[in-house]
Design a protein around this motif. Structure first.
Motif, PDB file in Angstrom:
ATOM      1  N   TYR A  75       0.830  -1.217   0.000  1.00  0.00           N
ATOM      2  CA  TYR A  75       0.000   0.000   0.000  1.00  0.00           C
ATOM      3  C   TYR A  75       0.858   1.259   0.000  1.00  0.00           C
ATOM      4  O   TYR A  75       0.451   2.295  -0.534  1.00  0.00           O
ATOM      5  N   ASP A  76       2.057   1.179   0.570  1.00  0.00           N
ATOM      6  CA  ASP A  76       2.950   2.339   0.554  1.00  0.00           C
ATOM      7  C   ASP A  76       3.264   2.757  -0.881  1.00  0.00           C
ATOM      8  O   ASP A  76       3.460   3.940  -1.155  1.00  0.00           O
ATOM      9  N   VAL A  77       3.296   1.788  -1.796  1.00  0.00           N
ATOM     10  CA  VAL A  77       3.561   2.083  -3.206  1.00  0.00           C
ATOM     11  C   VAL A  77       2.264   2.364  -3.965  1.00  0.00           C
ATOM     12  O   VAL A  77       2.112   3.407  -4.600  1.00  0.00           O
ATOM     13  N   LEU A  78       1.307   1.445  -3.870  1.00  0.00           N
ATOM     14  CA  LEU A  78       0.083   1.583  -4.671  1.00  0.00           C
ATOM     15  C   LEU A  78      -0.838   2.681  -4.149  1.00  0.00           C
ATOM     16  O   LEU A  78      -1.670   3.203  -4.893  1.00  0.00           O
ATOM     17  N   GLY A  79      -0.684   3.056  -2.880  1.00  0.00           N
ATOM     18  CA  GLY A  79      -1.517   4.126  -2.334  1.00  0.00           C
ATOM     19  C   GLY A  79      -1.010   5.511  -2.656  1.00  0.00           C
ATOM     20  O   GLY A  79      -1.669   6.509  -2.359  1.00  0.00           O
ATOM     21  N   ASP A  80       0.170   5.603  -3.256  1.00  0.00           N
ATOM     22  CA  ASP A  80       0.759   6.889  -3.644  1.00  0.00           C
ATOM     23  C   ASP A  80       0.720   6.969  -5.168  1.00  0.00           C
ATOM     24  O   ASP A  80       1.299   6.125  -5.859  1.00  0.00           O
ATOM     25  N   GLU A  81       0.050   7.964  -5.688  1.00  0.00           N
ATOM     26  CA  GLU A  81      -0.165   8.058  -7.139  1.00  0.00           C
ATOM     27  C   GLU A  81       1.149   8.070  -7.910  1.00  0.00           C
ATOM     28  O   GLU A  81       1.303   7.377  -8.925  1.00  0.00           O
ATOM     29  N   ALA A  82       2.123   8.859  -7.432  1.00  0.00           N
ATOM     30  CA  ALA A  82       3.401   8.965  -8.146  1.00  0.00           C
ATOM     31  C   ALA A  82       4.171   7.645  -8.082  1.00  0.00           C
ATOM     32  O   ALA A  82       4.721   7.169  -9.085  1.00  0.00           O
ATOM     33  N   LYS A  83       4.221   7.031  -6.875  1.00  0.00           N
ATOM     34  CA  LYS A  83       4.941   5.767  -6.734  1.00  0.00           C
ATOM     35  C   LYS A  83       4.273   4.666  -7.555  1.00  0.00           C
ATOM     36  O   LYS A  83       4.946   3.823  -8.148  1.00  0.00           O
ATOM     37  N   ARG A  84       2.944   4.662  -7.575  1.00  0.00           N
ATOM     38  CA  ARG A  84       2.238   3.634  -8.339  1.00  0.00           C
ATOM     39  C   ARG A  84       2.561   3.751  -9.825  1.00  0.00           C
ATOM     40  O   ARG A  84       2.760   2.735 -10.511  1.00  0.00           O
TER      41      ARG A  84
END
Length: 392
Positions: A75-84
């Motif tokens: 979620y730390d990745v997929l919950g952040d628009e830029a990281k996703r």
């Protein structure tokens, strides 16, 4: 140049390690959603899994704890628009997205240039963040750090709310130079090497390296006459008291945010925030379940059998009376509306009263005779449904 090469190696290594993990782990599968899932669906899936797998809900379960960590990382990745977006790009490029350019992956030179360009641009942003406290330019306003503190409260104080203060020792703006770092009467000058930017660039075609300026250490300015109090740092360490108002009904472990009461900002940047974690002591009589209070009240066997009106304590001091009906079993809970903890607005939780039939350890002669007479008069067995009466 040696410092610059050292930075590039470290930044690129960290980035490649992160991207390799992205390529090897399917975060969508971890959360149980499709790769086209909207942000709301991803957030809902994460919340559901985090509640199920939280260590507090699975004490001693190492597998659940490890799964909880995987869900949090996903979620730390997929919950952040830029990281996703970056994660999806790395997954799309395959090994090329990890910086493994030795094989013949079939990507054209243009794709390879895009990967390199994105890699070093992100690495450059990382370096500038290290040099400038998270800003793109060393001389720009820099937000101060957030601070943490703890506050011990009594059960009653947490229930009613209090205004108190916490003692912290932290960096504050230097009282002598007011945070400039320069001796009073003097001012810092812009760094002549980087022109006040705090970083130096080295453009090599489509590669662009940026590193903290070694002359000014990424600050963008030089202090020729340091402040005698803070020696050019702009801050000094001091003990201070910060007033805090604790709302009524605060729970143990809850964090209170005090905006702007954290560490001092730099170059005109805002102060950080102070987060106060509340620790609530136990009460000898009352417990809590959310905004409801709980209390255990002993009753006698005759009161349970015949029914009675029983006085019950409340947290605000005034007792209330509950009606215990005939034939009440031990462990039954009664709800007294509005005698719990404050909720939002003017609402309150309830008081949950659990009655416990008290069994005397010693009996007087009269009490024993009465109990024996009751036993002799009792014809029905509470164990008849078990089908074992008379078989022992």
């Amino acid at each position: 140049e040696s410092g610059q090469a050292e930075w590039c190696g470290a930044g690129g290594g960290e980035l490649m390690a992160a991207q390799r993990e992205w390529y090897e782990k399917d975060y969508y599968k971890v959360l149980g959603v499709a790769d086209s899932a909207p942000p709301k669906e991803i957030k809902t899936a994460y919340r559901k899994l985090s509640r199920e797998l939280h260590p507090d809900a699975n004490p001693g379960d190492a597998a659940a704890e490890e799964r909880f960590k995987e869900v949090s990382a996903a979620y730390d990745v997929l919950g952040d628009e830029a990281k996703r977006k970056e994660y999806d790009e790395v997954r799309r490029l395959g090994p090329m997205g990890m910086g493994d350019f030795t094989g013949g992956g079939g990507a054209g030179f243009s794709d390879l240039g895009d990967v390199f360009s994105g890699l070093f641009t992100r690495a450059a942003r990382t370096a500038r963040g290290r040099a400038g406290g998270g800003t793109g330019r060393g001389t720009g306003p820099q937000r101060g750090p957030d601070l943490e503190s703890e506050l011990q409260l009594s059960f009653v104080g947490a229930a009613s709310g209090v205004e108190t203060s916490v003692n912290i020792t932290s960096d504050v703006a230097c009282a002598t130079c007011h945070g400039s770092g320069a001796k009073p009467g003097t001012t810092p000058r812009a760094c002549s090497v980087c022109g006040g930017r705090g970083v130096v660039d080295d453009d090599q075609g489509f590669f662009s390296f940026s590193a903290p300026c070694q002359a000014c250490r990424g600050q963008g300015f030089m202090i020729e006459e340091p402040c005698p109090t803070c020696r050019g740092g702009g801050v000094e360490r001091k003990a201070r008291q910060v007033k805090v108002r604790i709302p009524a009904g605060v729970a143990d472990g809850q964090r209170i945010r005090l905006a702007g009461r954290g560490g001092p900002g730099r170059n005109g940047g805002p102060n950080g925030d102070l987060y106060v974690t509340v620790r609530v002591a136990d009460h000898p009589l009352f417990g809590r379940q959310g905004s409801d209070l709980t209390v255990a009240v002993p009753i006698t066997f005759p009161e349970a059998v015949l029914g009675a009106e029983v006085a019950v304590p409340t947290l605000d001091g005034g007792p209330v009376t509950i009606k215990v009906p005939e034939g009440t079993r031990s462990g039954r809970t009664f709800r007294v509306r509005g005698k719990g903890l404050p909720r939002k607005g003017d609402a309150h939780g309830d008081l949950l009263v659990t009655v416990d039939v008290a069994v005397p350890l010693k009996l007087s002669k009269e009490e024993r005779n009465a109990v024996e007479a009751l036993a002799a008069a009792t014809t029905a067995s509470p164990r008849a449904h078990l089908g074992v009466e008379g078989q022992a």
